[in-house]
Design an enzyme around this catalytic site. Structure first.
Site, short mmCIF file in Angstrom:
data_model
loop_
_atom_site.label_atom_id
_atom_site.label_comp_id
_atom_site.label_asym_id
_atom_site.label_seq_id
_atom_site.Cartn_x
_atom_site.Cartn_y
_atom_site.Cartn_z
N ASP A 175 -15.64 7.22 5.46
CA ASP A 175 -14.45 7.44 4.66
C ASP A 175 -14.49 8.88 4.17
O ASP A 175 -15.49 9.31 3.59
CB ASP A 175 -14.47 6.47 3.46
CG ASP A 175 -13.10 5.95 3.12
OD1 ASP A 175 -12.19 6.78 2.98
OD2 ASP A 175 -12.93 4.72 3.01
N ASP A 273 -8.87 9.37 3.36
CA ASP A 273 -8.26 8.79 2.16
C ASP A 273 -7.03 9.59 1.70
O ASP A 273 -7.10 10.83 1.63
CB ASP A 273 -9.32 8.82 1.04
CG ASP A 273 -8.94 8.02 -0.18
OD1 ASP A 273 -8.80 6.80 -0.05
OD2 ASP A 273 -8.77 8.63 -1.26
N GLU A 331 -5.08 7.61 5.92
CA GLU A 331 -4.38 6.70 5.02
C GLU A 331 -3.18 7.46 4.46
O GLU A 331 -3.34 8.50 3.83
CB GLU A 331 -5.30 6.28 3.87
CG GLU A 331 -4.66 5.20 3.02
CD GLU A 331 -5.12 5.15 1.58
OE1 GLU A 331 -5.01 4.09 0.96
OE2 GLU A 331 -5.59 6.18 1.06
N HIS A 402 -9.34 -2.95 1.05
CA HIS A 402 -9.96 -3.10 -0.27
C HIS A 402 -9.00 -2.80 -1.41
O HIS A 402 -9.39 -2.85 -2.57
CB HIS A 402 -11.18 -2.18 -0.34
CG HIS A 402 -10.76 -0.74 -0.23
ND1 HIS A 402 -10.22 -0.20 0.92
CD2 HIS A 402 -10.77 0.27 -1.13
CE1 HIS A 402 -9.92 1.07 0.71
NE2 HIS A 402 -10.25 1.38 -0.53
N ASP A 403 -7.77 -2.41 -1.10
CA ASP A 403 -6.81 -2.03 -2.14
C ASP A 403 -5.72 -3.07 -2.36
O ASP A 403 -4.75 -2.78 -3.07
CB ASP A 403 -6.11 -0.71 -1.74
CG ASP A 403 -7.03 0.49 -1.85
OD1 ASP A 403 -8.00 0.43 -2.63
OD2 ASP A 403 -6.78 1.48 -1.15
O1 ISL Z 1 -0.23 5.25 -3.41
C1 ISL Z 1 -0.41 4.17 -3.92
C2 ISL Z 1 0.70 3.46 -4.51
O2 ISL Z 1 1.90 3.87 -3.92
C3 ISL Z 1 -1.75 3.57 -3.97
O3 ISL Z 1 -1.74 2.21 -3.68
C4 ISL Z 1 -2.60 4.28 -2.98
O4 ISL Z 1 -2.17 3.98 -1.70
C5 ISL Z 1 -3.98 3.85 -2.97
O5 ISL Z 1 -4.45 3.63 -4.25
C6 ISL Z 1 -4.81 4.94 -2.31
O6 ISL Z 1 -5.99 4.39 -1.97
C7 ISL Z 1 -7.11 5.17 -1.68
O7 ISL Z 1 -7.34 6.20 -2.60
C8 ISL Z 1 -7.68 5.81 -3.92
C9 ISL Z 1 -8.74 4.72 -3.97
O8 ISL Z 1 -8.77 4.17 -5.24
C10 ISL Z 1 -8.48 3.63 -2.97
O9 ISL Z 1 -9.50 2.68 -3.00
C11 ISL Z 1 -8.33 4.28 -1.65
O10 ISL Z 1 -8.21 3.39 -0.59
C12 ISL Z 1 -8.18 7.05 -4.60
O11 ISL Z 1 -9.21 7.62 -3.83
#
Ligand code: ISL
Length: 615
Positions: A175, A273, A331, A402-403
């Site tokens: 990641d 990320d 992402e 995981h989100d």
């Molecule tokens: O953008 C969002 C809402 O529109 C969030 O859901 C976003 O997509 C998400 O939180 C991003 O995720 C990634 O980065 C974050 C981390 O907390 C997540 O676990 C990761 O997958 C910050 O690094």
């Protein structure tokens, strides 16, 4: 490309990445088909003609922001490509590991499960962050990119894992969290010590509050906080996740060096990320309030598709990824199909694939909301991408990570049809065009967790959300219901490998695992399921029937998207039933699927017996 103005027409808007995606999203929210955009009268409308009828929903600021976004991206779309290029990552089945809760919360624990992953048919592992971190956001806040977090093990453990994965014929992607670092990272510490340090410009630091803007953090409150030296810094996520300034060439150079360091070690690629957030509009202008209200976060239009995104991704691709022939999946929250295609068109050499999230909630709903997910929406989303993403691009196929809470529980909160829905989702994921990403536990049939109260949650996003809303005077029980619906903790509890680890009554459903094994096996042996054409046979309400086909074989997948029994799709005798092993002709039950196979040549299917498949 000519700059767009309020005198431009809908058709000019729709021809651009951002315009296409935003119009598509607005149609979706309004519950209308994008086909109306093909209507010649609508196509010819000038933007200013929309402003008046829409003034109740959209401020004039919306149009200004839209035009700015579009005018920042003037690259032409490339012509449609004829053939699909074949590569390992299109044929691979990926599996995401969240190290904290996969197996004993250690890297050694992951190494213990490599035989399991191999037997599941996994070809590549995506490992969520294992770097040194104060763990404010479970490792998405990195303190040292070249060190392993003590709680997970040592660099020796990591090397052993990498070797083990390769010895099993699998690949490993890490990641890459480089939109921000932890405030404990050396760069930020240097910046705090000395305003003249070269690292000061690695971040967005301003002398006082008056120099900040109105952007909001995804984890509640303002995106600006005051730090040790008295200055204010930008953090789109938690206070301890400070945003990096990608406009600084030295920062970009350092990131590229770090990426190369891991690739030199033998890592096969990265998941990047929130990578579409790295380029921010210069001067960090205030976000439009009407857009903020519409989306729930203020400022997004100034960074979700920033002016230098393509340039920085291409640079990183050339300086690190290309030299190692490494794989990348970005992402990209907020990216629609058109934006995705300009980020992943193979001729542009930026990213190989992206994760778009438009399918995770049905239109009009947000994650922090208790509602029932409609699979008809997922079907339409999948059809759209299968048919229109183009052969220069390749989509990722996933429902969980995981989100997010587990999708199966959003579809059926009662849990009554969990097995059926898990199998249905698995079948679609493994028989559609794109690369499947299984999230740990999908293959076990796991659903959401019946947490009893806020004390049982650990995630910073949920805790901040709860605190903020209760703090505003909202009723605690209501806030809790909302948090329970959306908390990321659902997907972050330890996998129930055995009875003692089975927290909250979660148990492995071996039937679901068996379906995953069967279909990863079929996908490996039948390249038609990877590269074959996609054709919709039925998309009637609650139904999804499609065909995958190449010159050698043909597959028909017949899905019932509801609890109501229905007549199965009539399939000619040339096809044989592959899934499930029931009698032909009986009704298709709740969330049932049938899969049919036709070998167009004379050879019979190599191995129809599902149990023998991966043994
Ligand atoms: O953008 C969002 C809402 O529109 C969030 O859901 C976003 O997509 C998400 O939180 C991003 O995720 C990634 O980065 C974050 C981390 O907390 C997540 O676990 C990761 O997958 C910050 O690094």
């Amino acid at each position: 490309m000519k700059k767009l103005t309020m005198d431009s027409r809908i058709r000019d808007l729709y021809a651009t990445d951002t315009g296409h995606d935003i119009l598509a999203k607005l149609c979706m929210q309004a519950g209308i088909s994008t086909k109306w955009i093909d209507n010649p009268v609508i196509r010819n409308l000038k933007l200013k003609a929309l402003q008046k009828p829409l003034h109740k929903v959209l401020d004039p600021g919306f149009f200004t922001a839209l035009l700015q976004l579009i005018n920042e991206h003037t690259e032409q779309r490339l012509p449609e490509k004829k053939d699909i290029t074949h590569t390992w990552w299109k044929e691979a089945v990926f599996y995401q590991i969240y190290p904290r809760t996969f197996n004993h919360g250690t890297i050694q624990g992951i190494s213990e499960k490599l035989d399991y992953l191999k037997s599941l048919g996994v070809d590549a592992v995506w490992l969520s962050p294992v770097y040194d971190s104060p763990m404010d956001d479970n490792g998405y806040d990195i303190r040292d990119y070249r060190k392993i977090a003590e709680q997970f093990g040592t660099m020796e453990d990591f090397d052993a894992l990498l070797n083990g994965i390769h010895a099993h014929g699998m690949k490993l992607i890490m990641d890459l969290v480089v939109n921000h670092t932890s405030d404990e990272h050396r760069f930020f510490q240097e910046a705090m010590k000395d305003k003249h340090s070269p690292y000061h410009d690695y971040y967005y630091l301003v002398p006082d509050k008056a120099h900040t803007n109105n952007w909001s953090s995804f984890f509640s409150g303002s995106a600006w906080s005051q730090y040790d030296n008295g200055e204010y810094g930008l953090h789109l996520f938690a206070r301890k996740q400070v945003d990096l300034n990608w406009d600084n060439p030295s920062l970009r150079h350092d990131v590229s060096d770090m990426v190369s360091w891991w690739l030199d070690k033998g890592v096969d690629g990265f998941r990047l990320d929130v990578i579409n957030y790295i380029s921010k509009d210069s001067g960090l202008p205030d976000g439009d309030e009407s857009i903020g209200k519409l989306i729930g976060y203020q400022g997004i239009e100034h960074y979700y598709y920033g002016p230098h995104l393509h340039e920085y991704l291409h640079e990183l691709h050339e300086s690190a990824f290309a030299r190692h022939n490494a794989f990348s999946v970005g992402e990209c929250p907020g990216a629609g199909m058109a934006m995705a295609s300009s980020l992943t068109d193979e001729r542009r050499k930026e990213l190989d694939m992206i994760f778009s999230f438009d399918h995770l909630e049905t239109p009009g709903h947000v994650r922090f909301e208790d509602y029932q997910y409609d699979l008809n929406f997922l079907r339409d989303y999948l059809i759209d991408w299968q048919m229109h993403y183009g052969s220069a691009c390749w989509m990722s196929l996933f429902y969980n990570n995981h989100d997010n809470p587990r999708m199966v529980s959003k579809i059926d909160p009662s849990g009554q049809y969990r097995r059926e829905i898990c199998c249905l989702l698995a079948l679609m994921q493994l028989s559609l065009k794109g690369t499947p990403f299984i999230y740990q536990g999908d293959e076990m049939g796991l659903g959401n967790v019946p947490f009893g109260g806020i004390d049982e949650l650990q995630d910073i996003e949920s805790l901040n959300y709860y605190r903020e809303h209760v703090g505003k005077g909202e009723k605690e029980s209501q806030v809790w219901q909302t948090v329970l619906a959306g908390t990321r903790d659902h997907a972050r509890v330890p996998l129930p490998w055995n009875e003692t680890e089975a927290q909250y009554g979660q148990k492995i459903d071996p039937m679901v695992t068996r379906v995953y094994r069967q279909w990863t096996g079929l996908r490996h042996r039948h390249k038609c399921l990877v590269y074959g054409t996609f054709e919709v046979l039925s998309k009637k309400k609650n139904r999804f029937v499609y065909r995958r086909e190449d010159e050698n074989e043909s597959w028909i997948i017949d899905c019932n998207l509801s609890v109501h029994e229905t007549e199965p799709w009539h399939v000619s005798d040339a096809y044989e039933l592959v899934y499930p092993e029931t009698v032909r002709g009986s009704a298709l039950g709740a969330y049932g699927v049938r899969a049919w196979y036709q070998n167009k040549g004379s050879a019979i299917m190599e191995n129809k017996d599902t149990e023998k498949e991966r043994k």
